[in-house]
Design a protein around this motif. Structure first.
Motif, PDB file in Angstrom:
ATOM      1  N   GLU A  39     -24.570  -5.594   1.557  1.00 47.20           N
ATOM      2  CA  GLU A  39     -24.838  -4.160   1.389  1.00 47.20           C
ATOM      3  C   GLU A  39     -23.733  -3.397   2.084  1.00 47.20           C
ATOM      4  OE1 GLU A  39     -28.838  -2.122   1.814  1.00 47.20           O
ATOM      5  OE2 GLU A  39     -29.036  -3.970   2.970  1.00 47.20           O
ATOM      6  N   ARG A  40     -23.522  -2.153   1.651  1.00 48.64           N
ATOM      7  CA  ARG A  40     -22.441  -1.403   2.273  1.00 48.64           C
ATOM      8  C   ARG A  40     -22.969  -0.434   3.341  1.00 48.64           C
ATOM      9  NH1 ARG A  40     -17.451  -0.766   0.132  1.00 48.64           N
ATOM     10  NH2 ARG A  40     -18.136  -0.884  -2.041  1.00 48.64           N
ATOM     11  N   CYS A  41     -22.382  -0.468   4.511  1.00 50.27           N
ATOM     12  CA  CYS A  41     -22.659   0.556   5.524  1.00 50.27           C
ATOM     13  C   CYS A  41     -21.837   1.771   5.099  1.00 50.27           C
ATOM     14  CB  CYS A  41     -22.198   0.099   6.903  1.00 50.27           C
ATOM     15  SG  CYS A  41     -22.711  -1.572   7.332  1.00 50.27           S
ATOM     16  N   CYS A  57     -18.255   2.462   6.458  1.00 50.15           N
ATOM     17  CA  CYS A  57     -17.313   1.339   6.487  1.00 50.15           C
ATOM     18  C   CYS A  57     -15.908   1.745   6.029  1.00 50.15           C
ATOM     19  CB  CYS A  57     -17.830   0.204   5.605  1.00 50.15           C
ATOM     20  SG  CYS A  57     -16.726  -1.215   5.591  1.00 50.15           S
ATOM     21  N   VAL A 102     -13.857  -4.367   1.509  1.00 48.27           N
ATOM     22  CA  VAL A 102     -15.101  -5.126   1.386  1.00 48.27           C
ATOM     23  C   VAL A 102     -15.457  -5.314  -0.086  1.00 48.27           C
ATOM     24  CG1 VAL A 102     -17.572  -4.983   1.869  1.00 48.27           C
ATOM     25  CG2 VAL A 102     -15.956  -4.177   3.540  1.00 48.27           C
ATOM     26  N   ARG A 116     -27.112  -9.207  11.820  1.00 53.58           N
ATOM     27  CA  ARG A 116     -28.206  -9.107  10.846  1.00 53.58           C
ATOM     28  C   ARG A 116     -28.253 -10.318   9.934  1.00 53.58           C
ATOM     29  NH1 ARG A 116     -26.678  -3.821   7.875  1.00 53.58           N
ATOM     30  NH2 ARG A 116     -24.694  -4.948   7.949  1.00 53.58           N
ATOM     31  N   ASP A 135     -21.900 -10.545  11.962  1.00 53.85           N
ATOM     32  CA  ASP A 135     -22.880  -9.475  11.791  1.00 53.85           C
ATOM     33  C   ASP A 135     -24.227 -10.037  12.238  1.00 53.85           C
ATOM     34  OD1 ASP A 135     -24.823  -7.752  10.845  1.00 53.85           O
ATOM     35  OD2 ASP A 135     -23.808  -7.378   8.930  1.00 53.85           O
ATOM     36  N   GLY A 181     -15.203  -7.394   5.706  1.00 51.60           N
ATOM     37  CA  GLY A 181     -16.338  -8.159   5.264  1.00 51.60           C
ATOM     38  C   GLY A 181     -17.129  -8.813   6.405  1.00 51.60           C
ATOM     39  N   THR A 182     -17.900  -9.752   5.977  1.00 49.34           N
ATOM     40  CA  THR A 182     -18.755 -10.494   6.888  1.00 49.34           C
ATOM     41  C   THR A 182     -18.470 -11.988   6.725  1.00 49.34           C
ATOM     42  OG1 THR A 182     -20.497  -8.824   6.619  1.00 49.34           O
ATOM     43  CG2 THR A 182     -21.179 -10.941   7.507  1.00 49.34           C
ATOM     44  N   ARG A 185     -27.280   1.217   7.932  1.00 51.19           N
ATOM     45  CA  ARG A 185     -27.092  -0.062   8.621  1.00 51.19           C
ATOM     46  C   ARG A 185     -28.237  -0.216   9.607  1.00 51.19           C
ATOM     47  NH1 ARG A 185     -22.426  -3.495  10.337  1.00 51.19           N
ATOM     48  NH2 ARG A 185     -23.294  -4.773  11.983  1.00 51.19           N
TER      49      ARG A 185
HETATM   50  S1  SF4 Z   1     -21.094  -5.109   7.521  1.00 51.75           S
HETATM   51 FE1  SF4 Z   1     -19.090  -4.437   8.294  1.00 51.75          FE
HETATM   52  S2  SF4 Z   1     -17.629  -4.880   6.671  1.00 51.75           S
HETATM   53 FE2  SF4 Z   1     -19.698  -4.979   5.746  1.00 51.75          FE
HETATM   54  S3  SF4 Z   1     -20.037  -2.926   4.900  1.00 51.75           S
HETATM   55 FE3  SF4 Z   1     -20.902  -2.932   6.981  1.00 51.75          FE
HETATM   56  S4  SF4 Z   1     -19.211  -2.202   8.306  1.00 51.75           S
HETATM   57 FE4  SF4 Z   1     -18.311  -2.781   6.329  1.00 51.75          FE
END
Ligand code: SF4
Length: 459
Positions: free
Chosen positions: A63-65, A68, A72, A149, A147, A113-114, A184
């Motif tokens: 998912e996108r924060c 960001c 990504v 999460r 991350d 990314g992650t 997030r």
């Molecule tokens: S987890 Fe990190 S890289 Fe992925 S969308 Fe969120 S801020 Fe961006």
């Protein structure tokens, strides 16, 4: 942190680079070709005893924060990551063959990314593709961004077994209103659990990343966030100023300018982080990092031997730096080289046996001189003028006549720098405005005056 008046804040809060590189990526162009990159790799291969730094970009997130700023790829489709890893393996084989016996690594970093979006098997595959071709020097920095999460205990155990010794965790803010505003959601317990597990595994160095200047942040909420972080006591923390650049990252349009803290509040937020971290035994490193005083980064900062590259502050710089994966940037033989950001183009280039380089930049002698100056000011808040003269065969005062005038009339007149014929030192509140100080030495900024916005704001 020394106090800064509203007038000074208004004067210096302007668009400016973060100087993760000089010249900045804005100057990269497509005239730097994959063929030229091959030549740079061949040149690098002729110094097999010299160590390298390597960055690997693993771009996937579920998912996108909305804040960001990274490159990504948001996907939950199964199989996409496996296809990417197969391409990455081909890039590693292509580039490492060209590098020949230049195989020693002092710095190796997975970013995203992650990276822990990948399964255990996929993480092992990525690791193996490098470990089969490169060797890690004793004491090498082997780092990964995680991350909390999505990172499982088993993934943490694998990272430890593979040899990762530095782990950086994205936190940003513990406040639930801020988290809702930036899409997030990460509880304190998720962060605490992973942190404790990594500590139990004996990971040498743990970093937390925070951002100030996000929507809904208030001095009270941010104070609470930092207090919670201090309960866990990571070795290092980064407290980044939010880079609001919706003209570059279109998804940031989900955040409205009027919901962001005003510059005075933003400054207060950083002031809170500064007060709490330095009060708890951390030392400020560069403009936005803090490290426990016993940490190697803090020692290097005190000894003025700190460096910075695309992977952040380091005590282990290699002269040459190779980037792998979509959008990754390398710095090899005096040139920056950046891979394409598109998955399909990345694959197509490798299908044709070509490096997926899309653009780059070859530095001139003038670029190298200015780069050394900016690097030293950004990292050590100090410039040894005589060392620059010796290294580059210049008379500093005449070479930088215009820059010094700009410095004296601007940041110098406000007490942000002290200057003697031998040194330039960033003083007091100048640390907060170190980007503005460096801008006096940037030969490219004037060319962009009057253009549409390029950089985030300096405060
Ligand atoms: S987890 Fe990190 S890289 Fe992925 S969308 Fe969120 S801020 Fe961006």
């Amino acid at each position: 942190m020394a106090s800064v008046t509203a007038d000074l804040l208004a004067k210096y809060d302007r668009a400016g680079p973060r100087y993760t590189s000089y010249p900045t990526a804005v100057e990269f162009h497509e005239g730097f070709t994959p063929e030229r990159y091959f030549e740079k790799l061949d040149q690098a291969a002729s110094n097999p005893e010299q160590p390298l730094s390597v960055y690997v970009h693993l771009p996937f997130c579920r998912e996108r924060c909305s804040f960001c700023g990274c490159n990504v790829i948001i996907t939950q489709r199964p199989g996409v990551a496996a296809g990417y890893i197969a391409d990455l393996e081909r890039e590693v084989a292509l580039v490492s063959t060209r590098l020949g016996r230049r195989t020693r690594l002092v710095q190796y970093h997975w970013g995203g990314g992650t990276p822990t979006y990948l399964s255990l098997e996929e993480m092992e595959r990525v690791w193996k593709s490098f470990a089969d071709r490169f060797t890690f020097e004793p004491g090498a920095e082997i780092a990964v961004e995680v991350d909390p999460r999505v990172t499982t205990h088993r993934q943490a155990e694998l990272l430890k077994r593979l040899g990762f010794n530095r782990i950086s965790m994205g936190v940003q803010d513990f406040d639930s209103d801020v988290q809702a505003a930036v899409n997030r959601y990460q509880t304190f317990n998720q962060t605490k659990d992973l942190h404790e597990h990594l500590r139990g595994l004996g990971i040498e160095s743990i970093n937390f990343d925070f951002i100030y200047g996000l929507p809904q942040q208030t001095p009270a909420s941010f104070r609470k966030t930092i207090q919670l972080a201090l309960e866990l006591r990571p070795d290092r923390v980064a407290v980044y100023s939010y880079a609001f650049v919706p003209w570059i990252k279109a998804h940031q349009k989900a955040i409205h300018l009027e919901d962001l803290p005003q510059r005075e509040v933003k400054l207060e937020l950083f002031g809170i982080a500064h007060e709490l971290f330095t009060g708890a035994g951390y030392q400020q490193i560069g403009m936005d990092h803090f490290a426990l005083e016993t940490d190697s980064l803090a020692r290097a900062a005190r000894e003025r031997t700190l460096y910075r590259n695309f992977m952040g502050y380091t005590t282990h710089p290699a002269k040459d730096f190779v980037g792998f994966g979509v959008s990754a940037i390398g710095d090899l033989g005096g040139a920056f080289a950046q891979n394409t950001k598109k998955l399909n183009r990345y694959k197509e280039a490798l299908d044709r046996g070509r490096p997926p380089i899309e653009r780059g930049f070859e530095r001139s002698k003038d670029d190298e001189i200015r780069r050394d100056v900016i690097q030293s000011l950004m990292c050590n808040f100090y410039l040894d003028v005589r060392a620059v003269e010796r290294a580059h065969g210049i008379d500093f005062a005449s070479y930088f006549r215009e820059s010094l005038l700009e410095l004296d009339e601007g940041p110098g007149s406000n007490g942000f720098v002290t200057r003697t014929p031998d040194a330039i030192e960033v003083a007091g509140p100048g640390r907060l405005f170190v980007r503005n100080i460096c801008m006096a030495f940037d030969a490219y900024l004037k060319r962009h005056e009057g253009e549409k916005p390029i950089f985030s704001r300096t405060v």
